[in-house]
Enzyme design. Structure first.
Site, PDB file in Angstrom:
ATOM      1  N   HIS A 194       0.847  -1.192   0.000  1.00 45.77           N
ATOM      2  CA  HIS A 194       0.000   0.000   0.000  1.00 45.77           C
ATOM      3  C   HIS A 194       0.887   1.249   0.000  1.00 45.77           C
ATOM      4  CE1 HIS A 194       1.163  -0.442   4.203  1.00 45.77           C
ATOM      5  NE2 HIS A 194       0.874   0.849   4.384  1.00 45.77           N
ATOM      6  N   HIS A 251       4.780   0.077  -0.084  1.00 45.15           N
ATOM      7  CA  HIS A 251       5.523  -0.685   0.907  1.00 45.15           C
ATOM      8  C   HIS A 251       4.611  -1.768   1.480  1.00 45.15           C
ATOM      9  CE1 HIS A 251       3.746   2.860   2.878  1.00 45.15           C
ATOM     10  NE2 HIS A 251       3.703   2.173   4.009  1.00 45.15           N
ATOM     11  N   ARG A 261       6.072  -9.480  15.419  1.00 39.66           N
ATOM     12  CA  ARG A 261       6.721  -8.192  15.180  1.00 39.66           C
ATOM     13  C   ARG A 261       5.744  -7.082  15.570  1.00 39.66           C
ATOM     14  NH1 ARG A 261       6.692  -4.501  10.875  1.00 39.66           N
ATOM     15  NH2 ARG A 261       8.663  -3.407  10.573  1.00 39.66           N
TER      16      ARG A 261
HETATM   17  C1  AKG Z   1       1.374   1.111   8.273  1.00 38.78           C
HETATM   18  O1  AKG Z   1       0.952   1.022   9.444  1.00 38.78           O
HETATM   19  O2  AKG Z   1       0.760   1.724   7.355  1.00 38.78           O
HETATM   20  C2  AKG Z   1       2.677   0.493   7.907  1.00 38.78           C
HETATM   21  O3  AKG Z   1       3.049   0.560   6.759  1.00 38.78           O
HETATM   22  C3  AKG Z   1       3.468  -0.220   8.967  1.00 38.78           C
HETATM   23  C4  AKG Z   1       4.798  -0.719   8.485  1.00 38.78           C
HETATM   24  C5  AKG Z   1       5.526  -1.555   9.500  1.00 38.78           C
HETATM   25  O4  AKG Z   1       4.908  -2.184  10.352  1.00 38.78           O
HETATM   26  O5  AKG Z   1       6.757  -1.614   9.421  1.00 38.78           O
END
Ligand code: AKG
Length: 293
Positions: A194, A251, A261
């Site tokens: 996204h 990403h 995580r």
């Molecule tokens: C979001 O919360 O929109 C992310 O892209 C989180 C990315 C991550 O958890 O590293």
């Protein structure tokens, strides 16, 4: 490697060093849409406590997290999976609390909670989130100001429109995912690919467990965890405002078969009825007023 920018240089005595630091921020936003910052002014202690409280909140039983009257934040903050997914590709193997900043600030400044329906349990989580938010919002403002300055924008548009009561925080947890299910070439993602729809995002990612990936030159690149760094990325609105100069890039988070995580994101954004007009002309983007649709 994703650029690492030392923000202590913004306070350097020599103007040249300060300007070089600003140029690095602008260059990374043009070339990567993502960068890491160190010496960002948010103490390791706050970050550690935030992570600790976050883990505790996610460890609550599912029915506690989903029960509206007993939630940590106002109704609807807790999200899990992807209710609309119709195939593996659209599934996000994660859970999150997605929280308007007003919930955090209002609840802590209002002990009897009469003005809103936010329950008063777990004040330590909200308190540490408020500490974090108050610092990270200043950092976001500063970075946005530098990026605006670097594109020649002397207006106060961003500052006037991205206010604490229009910003969001998101706590993410990605459980370990032992299943390597496939959908064509796709595997299960912790968070599906996204772009962010805000001006910019500041992310505190897990120190040990990697998983964040971004697109650079058409390829997915993994971001190695750096315990000293926060990650900054450009959102769609800054891309539109800068008329394509700064890039909002795709990403995603890939799953880990063994370890869970965590991450915390701060979304710096205006209210949804703000109309974004590109700073330079002719504009690559159509003006869009959400209210009219
Ligand atoms: C979001 O919360 O929109 C992310 O892209 C989180 C990315 C991550 O958890 O590293």
């Amino acid at each position: 490697e994703l650029p690492v920018i030392d923000l202590s240089q913004l306070e350097a005595r020599e103007e040249e060093a300060r300007e070089e630091c600003k140029s690095q921020i602008a260059r990374a936003s043009e070339e990567w849409g993502f960068f890491q910052v160190v010496n960002h002014g948010i103490s390791g202690d706050i970050l550690k406590r935030l992570r600790w409280e976050e883990e505790k909140a996610f460890k609550e039983p599912f029915d506690v997290k989903t029960r509206e009257e007993n939630n940590y934040f106002s109704a609807g903050a807790y999200r899990w999976g992807s209710p609309t997914a119709t195939c593996i590709k659209q599934l996000s193997w994660s859970e999150a609390f997605h929280i308007p900043l007003t919930d955090i600030i209002a609840s802590n400044n209002n002990n009897d909670n009469n003005n809103n329906n936010i329950p008063s349990n777990n004040n330590t989580l909200r308190l540490i989130m408020e500490h974090f938010a108050s610092r990270v919002s200043k950092l976001a403002e500063r970075i946005a100001e530098i990026l605006a300055e670097k594109m020649g924008d002397k207006s106060s548009f961003i500052k006037e429109n991205c206010l604490p009561d229009t910003c969001y925080m998101r706590l993410n947890r990605y459980p370990a995912c032992p299943v390597r299910a496939r959908c064509g070439d796709e595997i299960i993602n912790g968070l599906m690919a996204h772009t962010d729809s805000d001006f910019l995002t500041i992310l505190y990612q897990d120190h040990q467990v990697g998983g964040l990936q971004l697109v650079k030159d058409g390829k997915w690149i993994a971001v190695k965890p750096n315990p000293e760094a926060l990650i900054v990325n450009i959102g769609d609105l800054f891309q539109a405002y800068s008329n394509g100069l700064y890039k909002s890039v795709y990403h995603r988070v890939v799953t880990n078969p063994i370890s869970e995580r965590f991450s915390t994101a701060y979304f710096f954004c205006p209210s949804s009825d703000t109309v974004i007009d590109s700073f330079t002309k002719p504009s690559l983007y159509r003006k869009f007023n959400f209210r009219e649709y």
